[in-house]
Design a protein around this motif. Sequence first.
Motif, PDB file in Angstrom:
ATOM      1  N   ILE A  64      11.708  -1.287  -0.231  1.00 37.23           N
ATOM      2  CA  ILE A  64      12.320  -0.412   0.786  1.00 37.23           C
ATOM      3  C   ILE A  64      11.330  -0.211   1.932  1.00 37.23           C
ATOM      4  N   ALA A  65      10.068  -0.040   1.573  1.00 36.61           N
ATOM      5  CA  ALA A  65       9.037   0.148   2.602  1.00 36.61           C
ATOM      6  C   ALA A  65       8.808  -1.137   3.376  1.00 36.61           C
ATOM      7  N   GLN A  66       8.569  -2.194   2.652  1.00 33.14           N
ATOM      8  CA  GLN A  66       8.128  -3.424   3.328  1.00 33.14           C
ATOM      9  C   GLN A  66       9.237  -4.042   4.182  1.00 33.14           C
ATOM     10  N   GLU A  67      10.509  -3.844   3.785  1.00 30.17           N
ATOM     11  CA  GLU A  67      11.619  -4.338   4.624  1.00 30.17           C
ATOM     12  C   GLU A  67      11.614  -3.670   5.990  1.00 30.17           C
ATOM     13  N   ARG A  68      11.016  -2.459   6.049  1.00 29.45           N
ATOM     14  CA  ARG A  68      10.995  -1.696   7.308  1.00 29.45           C
ATOM     15  C   ARG A  68       9.600  -1.677   7.929  1.00 29.45           C
ATOM     16  N   GLU A  69       8.754  -2.561   7.469  1.00 30.86           N
ATOM     17  CA  GLU A  69       7.371  -2.660   7.973  1.00 30.86           C
ATOM     18  C   GLU A  69       6.594  -1.355   7.834  1.00 30.86           C
ATOM     19  N   VAL A  70       6.873  -0.684   6.743  1.00 36.75           N
ATOM     20  CA  VAL A  70       6.120   0.524   6.374  1.00 36.75           C
ATOM     21  C   VAL A  70       5.144   0.104   5.273  1.00 36.75           C
ATOM     22  N   ALA A  71       3.864   0.393   5.461  1.00 33.72           N
ATOM     23  CA  ALA A  71       2.861  -0.055   4.490  1.00 33.72           C
ATOM     24  C   ALA A  71       3.039   0.669   3.163  1.00 33.72           C
ATOM     25  N   PHE A  72       2.832  -0.053   2.084  1.00 34.25           N
ATOM     26  CA  PHE A  72       2.975   0.504   0.736  1.00 34.25           C
ATOM     27  C   PHE A  72       1.591   0.547   0.095  1.00 34.25           C
ATOM     28  N   ILE A  73       1.159   1.778  -0.226  1.00 37.49           N
ATOM     29  CA  ILE A  73      -0.193   2.012  -0.751  1.00 37.49           C
ATOM     30  C   ILE A  73      -0.075   2.594  -2.161  1.00 37.49           C
ATOM     31  N   ILE A  74      -0.921   2.123  -3.053  1.00 35.35           N
ATOM     32  CA  ILE A  74      -0.965   2.686  -4.412  1.00 35.35           C
ATOM     33  C   ILE A  74      -2.151   3.648  -4.497  1.00 35.35           C
ATOM     34  N   ASN A  75      -1.934   4.790  -5.120  1.00 40.97           N
ATOM     35  CA  ASN A  75      -3.030   5.745  -5.292  1.00 40.97           C
ATOM     36  C   ASN A  75      -3.905   5.358  -6.488  1.00 40.97           C
ATOM     37  N   ASP A  76      -5.186   5.584  -6.369  1.00 37.00           N
ATOM     38  CA  ASP A  76      -6.157   5.562  -7.485  1.00 37.00           C
ATOM     39  C   ASP A  76      -6.549   4.188  -8.028  1.00 37.00           C
ATOM     40  N   ARG A  77      -5.644   3.205  -8.025  1.00 39.60           N
ATOM     41  CA  ARG A  77      -5.818   2.031  -8.890  1.00 39.60           C
ATOM     42  C   ARG A  77      -5.768   0.704  -8.116  1.00 39.60           C
ATOM     43  N   PRO A  78      -6.937   0.206  -7.712  1.00 36.30           N
ATOM     44  CA  PRO A  78      -6.957  -1.103  -7.037  1.00 36.30           C
ATOM     45  C   PRO A  78      -6.333  -2.213  -7.882  1.00 36.30           C
ATOM     46  N   ASP A  79      -6.524  -2.159  -9.212  1.00 35.35           N
ATOM     47  CA  ASP A  79      -5.968  -3.225 -10.062  1.00 35.35           C
ATOM     48  C   ASP A  79      -4.449  -3.237  -9.999  1.00 35.35           C
ATOM     49  N   LEU A  80      -3.833  -2.045  -9.973  1.00 33.39           N
ATOM     50  CA  LEU A  80      -2.370  -1.999  -9.901  1.00 33.39           C
ATOM     51  C   LEU A  80      -1.876  -2.332  -8.493  1.00 33.39           C
ATOM     52  N   ALA A  81      -2.679  -2.006  -7.496  1.00 35.41           N
ATOM     53  CA  ALA A  81      -2.318  -2.413  -6.126  1.00 35.41           C
ATOM     54  C   ALA A  81      -2.271  -3.938  -6.048  1.00 35.41           C
ATOM     55  N   LEU A  82      -3.243  -4.594  -6.673  1.00 37.66           N
ATOM     56  CA  LEU A  82      -3.270  -6.062  -6.680  1.00 37.66           C
ATOM     57  C   LEU A  82      -2.061  -6.603  -7.441  1.00 37.66           C
TER      58      LEU A  82
END
Length: 215
Positions: A64-82
């Motif tokens: 939903i975010a990326q379709e609208r060019e809104v950045a999607f950030i994960i809190n706390d966890r670089p591994d889960l962001a990857l």
Amino acid sequence: MNNDSRLYLITPPQLPDLRAFCDDFTAALDAGDVACIQLRLKAGDGSAVTDDDVLYAAEAIMPIAQEREVAFIINDRPDLALKTGADGVHVGQSDASCKKARAVLGDDATVGVTCHESKHFALVAGEDGADYVAFGAFFPTTTKETEFKAEIGLLEWWSYATTLPSVAIGGITPENCRPIVRAGADFLAVSGAVWNHPEGPGAAIKAFEMSISEA
Ligand SMILES: Cc1ncc(COP(=O)(O)OP(=O)(O)O)c(N)n1
Ligand SMILES: Cc1ncsc1CCOP(=O)(O)O
Ligand SMILES: [Mg+2]
């Protein structure tokens, strides 16, 4: 005067009805300009947050975010962001370090760092390659138990002294945000004021836009 602050949304800490949240999130994005959304899940009464909870929520919210060019950030966890393919991660002083997050996610990812009320933490984060520094809490909030209180003068100093973007967080509402905007915050990180707005998240976004433009 700086009227360029953009909205940085933070999810509620628990998402018991993910589908309803996705509807709220879509309404928020359809109402006005939003720069980014942070998926921030925290344990509620008697419930832990598992990696699968984060992955499941990310799978629903990120498109939903990326379709609208809104950045999607994960809190706390670089591994889960990857793992999710998020645009970046936000780390606090007790989470993975900024350097570690950068090493995991690479140069193109966004890495943001909590700096509370500390110039020192913010300068170190900048040296370590952060893309933004977050200061707060500026106002009382029920979303998180906060130990730190930041003053608006810190934002003024930061925007005068550096070019690294700043995020202001903590109890920010359409009613109280104007001094923060005038102080030069690049982003207003908001949760409760959007998701708990009596007229819905779309009305909240519009109210923020009005306050930002009038600041
Ligand atoms: C934009 C932004 N700023 C600050 C925080 C707080 O991060 P942290 O201190 O790690 O606390 P938790 O959010 O993990 O409870 C944030 N998440 N986002
Ligand atoms: C995550 C976090 N970190 C400092 S205050 C805060 C909560 C922000 O939520 P709200 O906008 O509802 O105060
Ligand atoms: Mg954290």
